[in-house]
Design an enzyme around this catalytic site. Structure first.
Site, PDB file in Angstrom:
ATOM      1  N   GLY A 112      51.366  77.045  16.119  1.00  0.00           N
ATOM      2  CA  GLY A 112      51.201  75.918  17.043  1.00  0.00           C
ATOM      3  C   GLY A 112      52.089  76.033  18.280  1.00  0.00           C
ATOM      4  O   GLY A 112      51.777  75.469  19.326  1.00  0.00           O
ATOM      5  N   GLU A 115      50.205  78.289  20.513  1.00  0.00           N
ATOM      6  CA  GLU A 115      49.028  77.514  20.939  1.00  0.00           C
ATOM      7  C   GLU A 115      49.414  76.488  22.008  1.00  0.00           C
ATOM      8  O   GLU A 115      48.674  76.260  22.966  1.00  0.00           O
ATOM      9  CB  GLU A 115      48.384  76.835  19.727  1.00  0.00           C
ATOM     10  N   GLU A 135      49.152  82.362  11.206  1.00  0.00           N
ATOM     11  CA  GLU A 135      48.521  81.428  10.261  1.00  0.00           C
ATOM     12  C   GLU A 135      47.854  82.118   9.068  1.00  0.00           C
ATOM     13  O   GLU A 135      47.913  81.617   7.951  1.00  0.00           O
ATOM     14  CB  GLU A 135      47.488  80.547  10.993  1.00  0.00           C
TER      15      GLU A 135
HETATM   16  N1  COA Z   1      57.488  74.395   9.923  1.00  0.00           N
HETATM   17  C1  COA Z   1      58.474  73.730   9.295  1.00  0.00           C
HETATM   18  N2  COA Z   1      59.753  74.144   9.271  1.00  0.00           N
HETATM   19  C2  COA Z   1      60.017  75.287   9.929  1.00  0.00           C
HETATM   20  C3  COA Z   1      59.043  76.035  10.615  1.00  0.00           C
HETATM   21  C4  COA Z   1      57.723  75.534  10.596  1.00  0.00           C
HETATM   22  N3  COA Z   1      56.734  76.147  11.224  1.00  0.00           N
HETATM   23  N4  COA Z   1      59.642  77.136  11.147  1.00  0.00           N
HETATM   24  C5  COA Z   1      60.932  77.064  10.811  1.00  0.00           C
HETATM   25  N5  COA Z   1      61.169  75.954  10.082  1.00  0.00           N
HETATM   26  C6  COA Z   1      62.458  75.506   9.514  1.00  0.00           C
HETATM   27  C7  COA Z   1      62.828  76.294   8.282  1.00  0.00           C
HETATM   28  O1  COA Z   1      62.179  75.804   7.136  1.00  0.00           O
HETATM   29  C8  COA Z   1      64.324  76.073   8.258  1.00  0.00           C
HETATM   30  O2  COA Z   1      64.588  74.789   7.762  1.00  0.00           O
HETATM   31  P1  COA Z   1      65.715  74.538   6.635  1.00  0.00           P
HETATM   32  O3  COA Z   1      66.977  75.032   7.281  1.00  0.00           O
HETATM   33  O4  COA Z   1      65.685  73.073   6.410  1.00  0.00           O
HETATM   34  O5  COA Z   1      65.306  75.372   5.471  1.00  0.00           O
HETATM   35  C9  COA Z   1      64.704  76.081   9.729  1.00  0.00           C
HETATM   36  O6  COA Z   1      63.501  75.765  10.426  1.00  0.00           O
HETATM   37  C10 COA Z   1      65.220  77.410  10.226  1.00  0.00           C
HETATM   38  O7  COA Z   1      64.248  78.397   9.916  1.00  0.00           O
HETATM   39  P2  COA Z   1      64.584  79.739   9.109  1.00  0.00           P
HETATM   40  O8  COA Z   1      63.301  80.228   8.477  1.00  0.00           O
HETATM   41  O9  COA Z   1      65.748  79.538   8.206  1.00  0.00           O
HETATM   42  O10 COA Z   1      65.011  80.717  10.310  1.00  0.00           O
HETATM   43  P3  COA Z   1      64.929  82.293  10.352  1.00  0.00           P
HETATM   44  O11 COA Z   1      65.667  82.718  11.560  1.00  0.00           O
HETATM   45  O12 COA Z   1      65.317  82.885   9.048  1.00  0.00           O
HETATM   46  O13 COA Z   1      63.358  82.636  10.563  1.00  0.00           O
HETATM   47  C11 COA Z   1      61.167  82.339  11.545  1.00  0.00           C
HETATM   48  C12 COA Z   1      62.700  82.252  11.742  1.00  0.00           C
HETATM   49  C13 COA Z   1      60.525  81.753  12.799  1.00  0.00           C
HETATM   50  C14 COA Z   1      60.745  83.801  11.379  1.00  0.00           C
HETATM   51  C15 COA Z   1      60.766  81.528  10.293  1.00  0.00           C
HETATM   52  O14 COA Z   1      61.346  80.231  10.373  1.00  0.00           O
HETATM   53  C16 COA Z   1      59.283  81.345  10.126  1.00  0.00           C
HETATM   54  O15 COA Z   1      58.598  82.266   9.707  1.00  0.00           O
HETATM   55  N6  COA Z   1      58.747  80.132  10.432  1.00  0.00           N
HETATM   56  C17 COA Z   1      57.374  79.802  10.244  1.00  0.00           C
HETATM   57  C18 COA Z   1      56.517  80.454  11.310  1.00  0.00           C
HETATM   58  C19 COA Z   1      55.041  80.144  11.105  1.00  0.00           C
HETATM   59  O16 COA Z   1      54.431  80.601  10.152  1.00  0.00           O
HETATM   60  N7  COA Z   1      54.475  79.356  12.000  1.00  0.00           N
HETATM   61  C20 COA Z   1      53.092  79.003  11.963  1.00  0.00           C
HETATM   62  C21 COA Z   1      52.916  77.679  11.306  1.00  0.00           C
HETATM   63  S1  COA Z   1      51.204  77.218  11.243  1.00  0.00           S
END
Ligand code: COA
Length: 258
Positions: A112, A115, A135
């Site tokens: 998103g 997007e 996704e």
């Molecule tokens: N939705 C909800 N929470 C999210 C999020 C999302 N899309 N992306 C990150 N967060 C949250 C994590 O759960 C974490 O929360 P917490 O500390 O309460 O556990 C916080 O943000 C920090 O993220 P974290 O994963 O610990 O950071 P990182 O540096 O290890 O990794 C990313 C960064 C971006 C690679 C990883 O957060 C990720 O893969 N996020 C999802 C990306 C995704 O799939 N987006 C598409 C959604 S449709």
């Protein structure tokens, strides 16, 4: 207007909206989408705003996607509503916004988040940015217009590769593909974005709004962009800005648009 998840600042006719959930990497939950809509709606009739910049708080993320923790238990019907409401109230709303909206991408722009950036009219990314539509790695498709806008911006084959692989690309690669317009250092991102925005604030707002409409018309079913252009072009004639802009040229002075 009071907001929980976004910050707004207007200076020199440029309004900056900062998505402010740094602990969640600025993930877009339903409240944030609603607040973004309300803020943009208010700015659309605010004469002190001529350009909108959207960015993320902190140094790590623009927006790391839709908030997975909010939707992971949703039913089909709730998923439908999430996508439809989001597309209508925010993503399409931005694309068709009458003032330029620039995404200053300051880190992760995933799902998103990408997007949202793609719905903006222009994208500028800092070098620490990683972008993608991951996704399918979550068992779902992009739902905020990503399958459509990515193909429009970088072509069908490249959109297929990025979406089906769920790979992330960096800012340089994004610029090469035409996904982003410019790449800057992290420190220079906002300044660079404001310089471009400032240039836009000196131009005619009505002609800018009409130009956005014409460009978008090419991508709308049942519309002929060339016809839209003829209509919008002719509508400008003898408008206040047209009179000022053309007279300023004839009188060899800089136009001053209201
Ligand atoms: N939705 C909800 N929470 C999210 C999020 C999302 N899309 N992306 C990150 N967060 C949250 C994590 O759960 C974490 O929360 P917490 O500390 O309460 O556990 C916080 O943000 C920090 O993220 P974290 O994963 O610990 O950071 P990182 O540096 O290890 O990794 C990313 C960064 C971006 C690679 C990883 O957060 C990720 O893969 N996020 C999802 C990306 C995704 O799939 N987006 C598409 C959604 S449709």
């Amino acid at each position: 207007m009071k907001f929980e998840n976004i910050l707004i600042e207007t200076k020199d006719k440029i309004s900056t909206i900062t998505i402010n959930r740094p602990n969640k990497l600025n993930a877009l939950n339903i409240l944030t989408i609603k607040e973004l809509h309300n803020a943009l709606e208010a700015l659309s009739s605010d004469n002190s705003c001529k350009v909108v910049v959207i960015t993320g708080s902190g140094t790590k993320a623009f927006v790391a996607g839709a908030d997975i923790s909010e939707f992971y238990k949703f039913s089909k019907q709730e998923g439908y509503q999430l996508s439809q409401d989001g597309q209508t109230n925010l993503f399409d709303f931005i694309e068709n916004y009458s003032k330029p909206v620039i995404a200053a991408i300051n880190g992760y722009a995933l799902g998103g988040g990408l997007e949202l950036a793609m719905a903006c009219h222009i994208r500028i990314a800092s070098k620490n940015t990683l972008m993608g539509l991951p996704e399918v790695s979550l068992g779902v498709t992009p739902g905020y217009g990503g399958t459509q806008r990515l193909a429009q911006l970088i072509g069908k084959g490249r959109a297929m590769e990025l979406i089906l692989s769920a790979n992330m690309i960096n800012a340089e690669r994004g610029e090469k593909l035409g996904l982003t317009n410019h790449t800057t250092t992290q420190d220079e991102l906002i300044q660079f974005t404001y310089e471009l925005a400032r240039k836009m604030t000196t131009n005619s707002s009505t002609a800018i709004a009409a130009s956005i409409k014409c460009i978008n018309s090419n991508f709308k079913d049942g519309e002929n962009g060339y016809i839209t252009e003829i209509n919008e072009f002719s509508n400008c004639f003898q408008s206040e800005d047209f009179i000022e802009g053309t007279n300023a040229f004839i009188e060899k002075r800089k136009a001053k648009f209201k």
